[in-house]
Design a protein around this motif. Structure first.
Motif, PDB file in Angstrom:
ATOM      1  N   LYS A 134       0.829  -1.205   0.000  1.00 49.30           N
ATOM      2  CA  LYS A 134       0.000   0.000   0.000  1.00 49.30           C
ATOM      3  C   LYS A 134       0.868   1.261   0.000  1.00 49.30           C
ATOM      4  CE  LYS A 134      -2.007  -1.268   3.886  1.00 49.30           C
ATOM      5  NZ  LYS A 134      -1.294  -2.513   4.219  1.00 49.30           N
ATOM      6  N   THR A 135       1.848   1.284   0.902  1.00 45.98           N
ATOM      7  CA  THR A 135       2.712   2.458   0.974  1.00 45.98           C
ATOM      8  C   THR A 135       3.564   2.578  -0.289  1.00 45.98           C
ATOM      9  OG1 THR A 135       2.738   2.341   3.378  1.00 45.98           O
ATOM     10  CG2 THR A 135       4.510   3.573   2.340  1.00 45.98           C
ATOM     11  N   THR A 136       4.032   1.441  -0.782  1.00 48.64           N
ATOM     12  CA  THR A 136       4.841   1.470  -2.006  1.00 48.64           C
ATOM     13  C   THR A 136       4.028   2.029  -3.174  1.00 48.64           C
ATOM     14  OG1 THR A 136       5.998  -0.468  -1.171  1.00 48.64           O
ATOM     15  CG2 THR A 136       6.323   0.075  -3.490  1.00 48.64           C
ATOM     16  N   VAL A 165      -3.751   9.411   1.711  1.00 48.66           N
ATOM     17  CA  VAL A 165      -3.688   9.463   3.167  1.00 48.66           C
ATOM     18  C   VAL A 165      -3.337   8.072   3.679  1.00 48.66           C
ATOM     19  CG1 VAL A 165      -4.921  10.173   5.225  1.00 48.66           C
ATOM     20  CG2 VAL A 165      -5.494  11.207   3.044  1.00 48.66           C
ATOM     21  N   ASP A 166      -2.136   7.939   4.226  1.00 49.27           N
ATOM     22  CA  ASP A 166      -1.633   6.624   4.632  1.00 49.27           C
ATOM     23  C   ASP A 166      -1.866   6.407   6.129  1.00 49.27           C
ATOM     24  OD1 ASP A 166      -0.452   4.168   4.508  1.00 49.27           O
ATOM     25  OD2 ASP A 166       1.446   4.868   3.667  1.00 49.27           O
ATOM     26  N   GLU A 167      -2.714   5.478   6.468  1.00 48.73           N
ATOM     27  CA  GLU A 167      -3.023   5.089   7.847  1.00 48.73           C
ATOM     28  C   GLU A 167      -3.234   6.279   8.774  1.00 48.73           C
ATOM     29  OE1 GLU A 167      -1.022   1.781   9.418  1.00 48.73           O
ATOM     30  OE2 GLU A 167      -0.720   0.825   7.475  1.00 48.73           O
ATOM     31  N   PRO A 168      -4.287   7.043   8.539  1.00 51.69           N
ATOM     32  CA  PRO A 168      -4.485   8.267   9.315  1.00 51.69           C
ATOM     33  C   PRO A 168      -4.916   8.033  10.755  1.00 51.69           C
ATOM     34  CG  PRO A 168      -6.348   7.918   7.861  1.00 51.69           C
ATOM     35  CD  PRO A 168      -5.332   6.880   7.506  1.00 51.69           C
ATOM     36  N   PHE A 170       2.034  10.888   5.266  1.00 53.16           N
ATOM     37  CA  PHE A 170       2.847   9.698   5.488  1.00 53.16           C
ATOM     38  C   PHE A 170       2.214   8.778   6.520  1.00 53.16           C
ATOM     39  CE2 PHE A 170       5.961  12.843   4.091  1.00 53.16           C
ATOM     40  CZ  PHE A 170       6.671  12.138   3.145  1.00 53.16           C
ATOM     41  N   GLN A 171       2.654   7.525   6.450  1.00 53.03           N
ATOM     42  CA  GLN A 171       2.182   6.551   7.431  1.00 53.03           C
ATOM     43  C   GLN A 171       2.578   6.975   8.840  1.00 53.03           C
ATOM     44  OE1 GLN A 171       2.964   2.559   6.247  1.00 53.03           O
ATOM     45  NE2 GLN A 171       2.565   1.705   8.256  1.00 53.03           N
ATOM     46  N   LYS A 172       3.848   7.351   8.991  1.00 54.05           N
ATOM     47  CA  LYS A 172       4.300   7.894  10.278  1.00 54.05           C
ATOM     48  C   LYS A 172       4.096   9.401  10.177  1.00 54.05           C
ATOM     49  CE  LYS A 172       8.612   8.299  12.964  1.00 54.05           C
ATOM     50  NZ  LYS A 172       8.800   9.767  12.865  1.00 54.05           N
TER      51      LYS A 172
END
Ligand SMILES: Nc1ncnc2c1ncn2[C@@H]1O[C@H](COP(=O)(O)OP(=O)(O)O)[C@@H](O)[C@H]1O
Ligand SMILES: [Mg+2]
Lengths: 408, 248
Positions: free
Chosen positions: B46-48, B173-176, B89-91
């Motif tokens: 997913k992030t990639t 939006v990565d893992e909000p 970002f995820q983080k």
């Protein structure tokens, strides 16, 4: 938040005081040197003028490093190269002012060229008989080198230790190049035996005092310019690149250009410092490119406190005063002392002298407030969140930026 | 498939790292104005996928088109951001040593070159925009605090606010809601639904309650390609999805 505003006011006041002190020193020291007879208690001896003048140039060099290291996290281990290039540009002007008063009496060629049997002045020495041209080169040559070097390095996204290593390699390569006689910069001996600057004898007390004043004023100007840069939106961006480079890219900023601008401005500042240094010490030779010199600049900056503007100046003055004293008393131990100091500062004073002072102030502010209200005194003036966020980033990335609650 | 009318169009995209296929023949289409939830186990890619869309990673093969005609593989991060793709970002990644407000100021849409930034003075229009964003992300009372002092959830919101300040067309939006309390999660769902009225959005999330709350089409990724796509009920009833999530 009120304390935030207080901090800004406090930081601005500190800059203003620094600039005032430098301007006052620029006026007072020459006056005390020239107007008071040597037996007067107020007389500042000429050797002190020369010594402190030299320190002020070092301070400007440290300030230039702070702009890139403190505010953008670029640990340059080659800033001495920009200083030396500025110095060489000034040295070339001073060489051409000698005219036919050299040992060989050649009106055009400096002595070392006559000695090497050169018949003509190399093209890159043209124009250096004019002060304005030399002054331009003092800024242009280091600036251009930094621009080209930074353009390649930042575009290829070289960062961290790798970047530090190639800056070190850059100054080392220049060291080797300037050692060669056929480079046309006086080789091993460098440029020396200067006579005049702008028609005044460089040895004269009045000239030395003027050079001293120029150094103090240049430093004051450097402080002002750095402060304005840091206070602008660009300055915030610079720190943002330091703290989260990829975030700035995904916001559409070109991090490489952000770094390149600071790096170039910084190199120009270092070049000016070198140009003021050379007439005061009377010589410039390839030794100024020594990688160890650039590392010393890092130590001054770290000791004073990165990303504080004032810190690197204090660091440069303190460490060099220490060096002068040490090399008088225990010359063979100086390098050990310097290394030890660096380790000590890295371990125990990560924000340097100025950072420690700020922390002490903030802590005292808290304790006073707590005493007044009867609360338990909080131990950490900086919130644990900030501290841990900073600790994670390690020592390469400076922990600059505004401290909360410096109750000034 | 036609690219016209799509905001994002991925076709046959693959990317491997040292022989490991992180993205494997992935195809995904997002219509203009659509919000899509992407689920999938850790390491699904997913992030990639977001890295590829935003120019951080180049795909080995495949097409990646934005707005029907722009080939994203030919552009870098800053260019893609300027074209209107914002990314969280995820983080959570904010500028910790700056105030909350300065974080927004640095993100505001506008020229991105050095000299305008050096001589920048805040305009009334910008001030209005800042206020708007604060009323959306509800961090106005923290504006003068250092971003480092925000809670994890507040940092996530600040980062979403920074995206909004960019005024993008597409938000990734990565893992909000990772690490958020239930109340914060609900608030974030509200925020994203609000944003999706005027933007195209891709949300990556594990939290099924949150995905249900969003109430949008769901794509499940697994081993770098689409495993299942449809309503949340359809996807969660899909045997292959159940297998992937519950293990075999
Ligand atoms: N830059 C990279 N180098 C090597 N492997 C990577 C890189 N980026 C992602 N991967 C690998 O690709 C896989 C997918 O990762 P990721 O996209 O982060 O998954 P998700 O976000 O779905 O949890 C993981 O196995 C990860 O290790
Ligand atoms: Mg992920």
């Amino acid at each position: 938040m009120i304390s935030g505003k207080f901090f800004v006011a406090g930081a601005d006041r500190r800059i203003a005081i620094t600039i005032l002190i430098l301007v006052a020193v620029a006026i007072l020291v020459p006056v005390l040197n020239i107007a008071f007879p040597p037996d007067s208690a107020l007389h500042v001896p000429s050797y002190m003028v020369a010594l402190i003048g030299k320190y002020l140039c070092y301070a400007l060099l440290a300030l230039s490093l702070d702009l890139v290291w403190g505010y953008c996290g670029i640990l340059s281990l080659g800033h001495g190269a920009f200083f030396a290039l500025g110095g060489y540009a000034m040295g070339m002007y001073l060489m051409r002012q000698i005219g036919d008063r050299g040992v060989y009496g050649n009106p055009i060629l400096p002595d070392f060229m006559v000695f090497l049997n050169w018949k003509e002045l190399p093209w890159f020495w043209y124009g250096f008989d004019q002060f304005w041209f030399a002054a331009l080169m003092v800024m242009l040559v280091p600036g251009l080198l930094a621009f080209c070097f930074g353009w390649l390095a930042f575009r290829s996204r070289v960062t961290g230790v790798y970047l530090s290593i190639i800056t070190q390699a850059m100054t080392y390569a220049l060291l080797l190049a300037f050692f060669r006689n056929d480079m046309g910069f006086g080789g091993n001996n460098g440029l020396t035996d200067f006579k005049d600057i702008l028609g005044f004898n460089v040895q004269a007390n009045t000239t030395r005092s003027a050079l001293f004043a120029a150094s103090a004023l240049a430093l004051a100007l450097g402080v002002f310019v750095t402060w304005r840069i840091i206070g602008s939106k660009y300055g915030k961006l610079l720190m943002a690149v330091r703290d989260a480079e990829s975030r700035t890219r995904f916001l559409g900023w070109r991090a490489e250009n952000v770094k390149l601008f600071a790096f170039t401005v910084s190199a120009v500042m270092a070049g000016i410092a070198g140009a003021l240094y050379v007439p005061q010490v009377g010589i410039i030779n390839p030794g100024e490119f020594d990688p160890a010199n650039s590392i010393e600049v890092v130590v001054w900056t770290a000791v004073g406190g990165r990303a504080t503007i004032v810190g690197p100046i204090i660091g440069a003055l303190l460490v060099n005063a220490g060096k002068s004293w040490f090399t008088g008393v225990l010359p063979e131990f100086w390098l050990f002392a310097l290394g030890g100091l660096f380790v000590f500062v890295t371990l125990f004073l990560p924000k340097g002298v100025v950072g420690m002072y700020d922390q002490w102030k903030a802590g005292r502010g808290h304790r006073l407030k707590a005493a007044a209200t009867g609360d338990a005194p909080p131990l950490a003036p900086v919130s644990p969140a900030v501290e841990s966020a900073r600790a994670e980033k390690g020592w390469q990335v400076p922990s600059g930026g505004p401290e909360p609650a410096a109750a000034e | 498939m036609s690219k016209s009318g799509t905001i994002l169009y991925l076709d046959g995209v693959s990317r491997s790292f040292d022989g490991f296929k992180a993205i494997n023949n992935l195809s995904l289409v997002l219509d203009k104005g659509e919000m899509r939830a992407i689920i999938g186990p850790n390491g699904a890619g997913k992030t990639t996928m977001m890295d590829i869309i935003t120019g951080k990673t180049k795909p080995d093969t495949g097409e990646v088109f934005y707005d029907g005609q722009i080939d994203l593989t030919r552009h870098d991060e800053a260019e893609i951001a300027m074209m209107g793709i914002g990314r969280k970002f995820q983080k959570p990644t904010v500028f910790e040593s700056h105030t909350v407000e300065d974080n927004i100021v640095l993100s505001l849409k506008g020229p991105r070159s050095i000299f305008p930034a050096l001589f920048h003075k805040r305009s009334a229009g910008e001030q209005r925009r800042i206020e708007e964003i604060f009323s959306t992300i509800r961090l106005g009372d923290k504006r003068h605090d250092l971003a480092a002092n925000l809670s994890h959830g507040q940092k996530q919101w600040l980062e979403i606010g920074m995206l909004l300040a960019q005024d993008p067309k597409l938000l990734l939006v990565d893992e909000p809601v990772a690490g958020m309390t239930d109340a914060e999660t609900e608030e974030t769902a509200r925020l994203l639904k609000e944003i999706s009225k005027t933007h195209s959005v891709i949300v990556v999330e594990h939290d099924m309650h949150f995905v249900r709350e969003l109430g949008v089409k769901v794509t499940c990724l697994h081993e770098g390609s689409v495993l299942s796509e449809g309503t949340l009920d359809f996807v969660s009833a899909d045997e292959r999805v159940v297998e992937v999530y519950l293990g075999r």
